[in-house]
Enzyme design. Structure first.
Site, mmCIF file in Angstrom:
data_model
loop_
_atom_site.group_PDB
_atom_site.id
_atom_site.type_symbol
_atom_site.label_atom_id
_atom_site.label_comp_id
_atom_site.label_asym_id
_atom_site.label_seq_id
_atom_site.Cartn_x
_atom_site.Cartn_y
_atom_site.Cartn_z
ATOM 1 N N PRO A 25 0.819 -1.250 0.035
ATOM 2 C CA PRO A 25 0.033 -0.113 0.070
ATOM 3 C C PRO A 25 0.891 1.224 0.119
ATOM 4 C CG PRO A 25 0.013 -1.038 1.962
ATOM 5 C CD PRO A 25 0.778 -1.895 1.286
ATOM 6 N N LEU A 26 0.429 2.198 -0.881
ATOM 7 C CA LEU A 26 1.522 3.423 -1.036
ATOM 8 C C LEU A 26 0.449 4.640 -1.254
ATOM 9 C CD1 LEU A 26 3.722 1.795 -3.721
ATOM 10 C CD2 LEU A 26 4.373 2.550 -1.349
ATOM 11 N N THR A 27 0.569 5.376 -0.010
ATOM 12 C CA THR A 27 -0.243 6.675 -0.247
ATOM 13 C C THR A 27 0.219 7.663 -1.149
ATOM 14 O OG1 THR A 27 -1.061 6.502 2.021
ATOM 15 C CG2 THR A 27 -0.777 8.804 1.193
ATOM 16 N N ALA A 58 -3.565 3.378 1.390
ATOM 17 C CA ALA A 58 -4.642 3.534 2.370
ATOM 18 C C ALA A 58 -5.769 4.424 2.065
ATOM 19 C CB ALA A 58 -3.677 4.052 3.766
ATOM 20 N N HIS A 174 -5.865 -1.481 8.194
ATOM 21 C CA HIS A 174 -4.531 -0.866 8.343
ATOM 22 C C HIS A 174 -4.143 -0.883 9.928
ATOM 23 C CE1 HIS A 174 -1.086 1.431 8.184
ATOM 24 N NE2 HIS A 174 -1.159 2.363 7.138
ATOM 25 N N GLY A 175 -3.619 -1.783 10.340
ATOM 26 C CA GLY A 175 -3.469 -2.002 11.951
ATOM 27 C C GLY A 175 -2.040 -1.360 12.167
ATOM 28 N N ALA A 176 -1.395 -0.675 11.275
ATOM 29 C CA ALA A 176 0.186 -0.762 11.432
ATOM 30 C C ALA A 176 0.497 0.796 11.575
ATOM 31 C CB ALA A 176 0.921 -1.186 10.265
ATOM 32 N N ASN A 177 1.891 1.086 11.587
ATOM 33 C CA ASN A 177 2.343 2.412 11.377
ATOM 34 C C ASN A 177 1.879 3.519 12.164
ATOM 35 O OD1 ASN A 177 3.502 1.077 9.372
ATOM 36 N ND2 ASN A 177 2.711 2.171 7.574
ATOM 37 N N TYR A 179 -1.177 4.445 13.408
ATOM 38 C CA TYR A 179 -2.446 4.896 12.999
ATOM 39 C C TYR A 179 -3.501 4.193 14.161
ATOM 40 C CZ TYR A 179 -0.221 6.768 8.998
ATOM 41 O OH TYR A 179 0.922 7.639 8.388
ATOM 42 N N ARG A 226 -2.586 -5.800 8.514
ATOM 43 C CA ARG A 226 -1.139 -5.054 8.683
ATOM 44 C C ARG A 226 -0.978 -4.647 10.035
ATOM 45 N NH1 ARG A 226 2.450 -1.093 4.697
ATOM 46 N NH2 ARG A 226 4.058 -2.768 4.418
ATOM 47 N N ASN A 234 5.377 7.430 14.043
ATOM 48 C CA ASN A 234 4.377 8.096 14.814
ATOM 49 C C ASN A 234 4.090 7.349 16.354
ATOM 50 O OD1 ASN A 234 3.517 9.845 12.610
ATOM 51 N ND2 ASN A 234 2.359 8.053 11.930
ATOM 52 N N GLY A 316 7.189 -2.171 -2.106
ATOM 53 C CA GLY A 316 6.761 -0.871 -2.124
ATOM 54 C C GLY A 316 7.359 0.251 -3.318
ATOM 55 N N ARG A 317 8.449 1.049 -2.749
ATOM 56 C CA ARG A 317 9.062 1.972 -3.449
ATOM 57 C C ARG A 317 9.158 1.588 -4.781
ATOM 58 N NH1 ARG A 317 11.954 3.720 1.789
ATOM 59 N NH2 ARG A 317 11.721 1.549 1.931
HETATM 60 C C1 FNR Z 1 4.327 3.702 2.074
HETATM 61 N N1 FNR Z 1 3.792 2.946 3.223
HETATM 62 C C2 FNR Z 1 2.523 2.765 3.515
HETATM 63 N N2 FNR Z 1 2.047 1.738 4.291
HETATM 64 C C3 FNR Z 1 0.868 1.623 4.466
HETATM 65 O O1 FNR Z 1 0.348 0.451 5.145
HETATM 66 N N3 FNR Z 1 -0.217 2.449 4.081
HETATM 67 C C4 FNR Z 1 0.348 3.293 3.099
HETATM 68 O O2 FNR Z 1 -0.621 3.946 2.599
HETATM 69 C C5 FNR Z 1 1.504 3.647 2.942
HETATM 70 N N4 FNR Z 1 1.812 4.706 2.146
HETATM 71 C C6 FNR Z 1 3.154 4.705 1.717
HETATM 72 C C7 FNR Z 1 3.502 5.869 0.924
HETATM 73 C C8 FNR Z 1 4.836 6.016 0.286
HETATM 74 C C9 FNR Z 1 5.255 7.106 -0.534
HETATM 75 C C10 FNR Z 1 6.087 5.017 0.926
HETATM 76 C C11 FNR Z 1 7.153 5.094 0.555
HETATM 77 C C12 FNR Z 1 5.337 4.073 1.835
HETATM 78 C C13 FNR Z 1 4.844 1.820 3.289
HETATM 79 C C14 FNR Z 1 4.899 0.716 2.541
HETATM 80 O O3 FNR Z 1 3.706 0.070 2.352
HETATM 81 C C15 FNR Z 1 6.134 -0.287 2.701
HETATM 82 O O4 FNR Z 1 6.014 -0.778 3.807
HETATM 83 C C16 FNR Z 1 7.482 0.542 2.446
HETATM 84 O O5 FNR Z 1 7.588 1.438 1.602
HETATM 85 C C17 FNR Z 1 8.392 -0.525 2.721
HETATM 86 O O6 FNR Z 1 8.603 -1.162 1.409
HETATM 87 P P1 FNR Z 1 9.584 -0.767 0.371
HETATM 88 O O7 FNR Z 1 9.404 0.456 -0.208
HETATM 89 O O8 FNR Z 1 10.950 -1.117 0.955
HETATM 90 O O9 FNR Z 1 9.525 -1.894 -0.592
HETATM 91 C C1 8K6 Z 2 0.622 5.522 5.575
HETATM 92 C C2 8K6 Z 2 1.416 6.532 4.988
HETATM 93 C C3 8K6 Z 2 1.482 7.801 4.869
HETATM 94 C C4 8K6 Z 2 1.906 8.552 3.873
HETATM 95 C C5 8K6 Z 2 2.775 9.729 3.827
HETATM 96 C C6 8K6 Z 2 3.788 9.426 2.899
HETATM 97 C C7 8K6 Z 2 4.975 8.642 3.426
HETATM 98 C C8 8K6 Z 2 6.117 9.000 2.924
HETATM 99 C C9 8K6 Z 2 7.349 8.110 3.610
HETATM 100 C C10 8K6 Z 2 8.587 8.287 2.738
HETATM 101 C C11 8K6 Z 2 9.760 7.183 3.302
HETATM 102 C C12 8K6 Z 2 10.088 7.640 4.634
HETATM 103 C C13 8K6 Z 2 10.506 6.404 5.669
HETATM 104 C C14 8K6 Z 2 10.232 6.908 6.959
HETATM 105 C C15 8K6 Z 2 9.980 6.019 7.920
HETATM 106 C C16 8K6 Z 2 10.390 5.962 9.259
HETATM 107 C C17 8K6 Z 2 11.516 5.079 9.526
HETATM 108 C C18 8K6 Z 2 12.034 5.246 10.707
#
Ligand code: FNR
Ligand code: 8K6
Length: 347
Positions: A25-27, A58, A174-177, A179, A226, A234, A316-317
């Protein structure tokens, strides 16, 4: 070297994936101002349909879930119709797509929903400001009342039903990160003294109520989750969180969900209190299908699957940089390196 990725994987009697590469998932913050996915978003996902499964960016379950600009929703008829265009486009290319259901909790900002309360497990603010909108400082949330919690569970289940209505093959909760759901699962953000706080069972209650309500609506075969047992985004670390996940994960395993997905940016990160990486810890306490993620390449991810560290690989990326990621890996094509500057455009 990547052959283990290119065999089908049966999630359950309802869903079989054509390969083991998932799009993470990639916002992207590119929905229109009514939080409806656009045709450009449909085209973006359709180009990635060769993934065994796409997990959508998400997608918020209701207005007060929003913490970033132009993140899509799944609570109005226009949003459901917009997503139907996306899912049709993916299915036309023989792909599969789950919706990731999101409430940001204390990472929400009233700027996005005309004021009103920011809800979390407890009145504990996260430090900082909304990314790319630095003038918006995070607020101290209101601790959700028991009535608020009941309504949240209802709204998650409704969003899951809306996702199926919109043609998604299933949902990832989305139970992760850091939120909302994660805010109940960590001591940093959960200071409650009622049946949703203090003990592992209580702190897991909200997550399990959301899971159970969604499973009752759309079935376990179409429901995934997740989680981030290690605090890294956060959220502040507290070693007591381990006990919460030691309780939660076997409870999730009993529910026979489609899969469990780790939430982490780099799976080589070691967490002392988990005894290793996120995937190592999840594998040790969870018995169902596990998705590994976090700075893997097709080669390292394939090796991890061969070594039985997890079952499926989320990317992801590299998927942002390479719409044809799967074909390139399969055919040995050269991958374009990801750069943050690519986030401004949907290629
Ligand atoms: C994310 N990631 C993320 N995770 C999630 O659960 N929901 C989301 O909407 C997003 N959005 C998001 C946006 C962007 C721009 C990034 C770079 C990452 C995290 C993503 O799903 C993934 O866990 C990480 O990017 C690590 O995987 P890669 O990129 O190393 O393959
Ligand atoms: C659920 C996602 C919210 C999205 C906003 C965009 C996220 C961009 C992330 C860029 C990658 C940065 C990695 C930072 C992760 C923290 C690790 C310590």
């Amino acid at each position: 070297m990547t052959a283990s990725l290119f065999t089908p994987y049966k999630l359950n009697d309802t869903l079989t994936l054509s390969n083991k590469i998932l799009m993470a998932p990639l916002t992207r913050c590119m929905a229109d101002d009514d939080l409806v996915p656009t045709q450009a978003i449909a085209d973006y996902y359709a180009r990635r349909a060769e993934a065994g499964l796409i997990i959508s960016e998400a997608t918020i379950i209701r207005p007060d879930a929003q913490g970033y600009p132009n993140t899509p929703g799944l609570f109005t008829p226009a949003q459901i119709d917009g997503w139907r265009v996306v899912t049709d486009a993916v299915h036309k290319n023989d792909g599969k797509i789950f919706a990731q259901l999101w409430h940001t909790g204390r990472v929400a900002h009233p700027h996005f929903f005309d004021g009103g309360d920011v809800l979390s497990a407890s009145a504990q603010a996260v430090e900082g400001t909304v990314p790319r909108m630095r003038e918006l400082v995070y607020q101290t949330p209101k601790a959700a009342t028991l009535d608020d919690i009941k309504q949240l569970v209802v709204d998650y289940a409704q969003a899951a039903a809306n996702a199926i209505d919109a043609g998604f093959d299933g949902v990832e909760i989305h139970g992760a990160n850091g939120y909302l759901i994660d805010q109940f699962l960590h001591h940093d953000s959960n200071r409650r003294e009622d049946e949703y706080g203090q003990t592992p069972e209580n702190m897991s209650r909200f997550a399990l109520e959301v899971v159970d309500a969604i499973v009752a609506r759309i079935g376990a075969d179409r429901t995934a989750i997740r989680v981030s047992p290690g605090a890294y985004f956060n959220m502040a670390t507290d070693p007591r969180d381990r006990d919460v996940f030691d309780y939660l994960l076997p409870e999730l395993a009993k529910r026979n969900l489609a899969f469990l997905h780790g939430g982490i940016f780099d799976d080589s990160m070691q967490f002392d209190y988990l005894g290793g990486s996120i995937s190592t810890y999840l594998r040790s306490v969870y018995t169902g299908t596990l998705v590994g993620v976090g700075s893997y390449t097709a080669e390292t991810g394939s090796a991890a699957i061969t070594d039985n560290k997890f079952d499926l690989l989320a990317i992801g990326r590299p998927f942002i940089a390479n719409p044809d990621y799967v074909a390139k890996v399969r055919d040995g094509g050269e991958l374009v390196a990801y750069a943050d500057t690519m986030l401004t455009e949907l290629i």
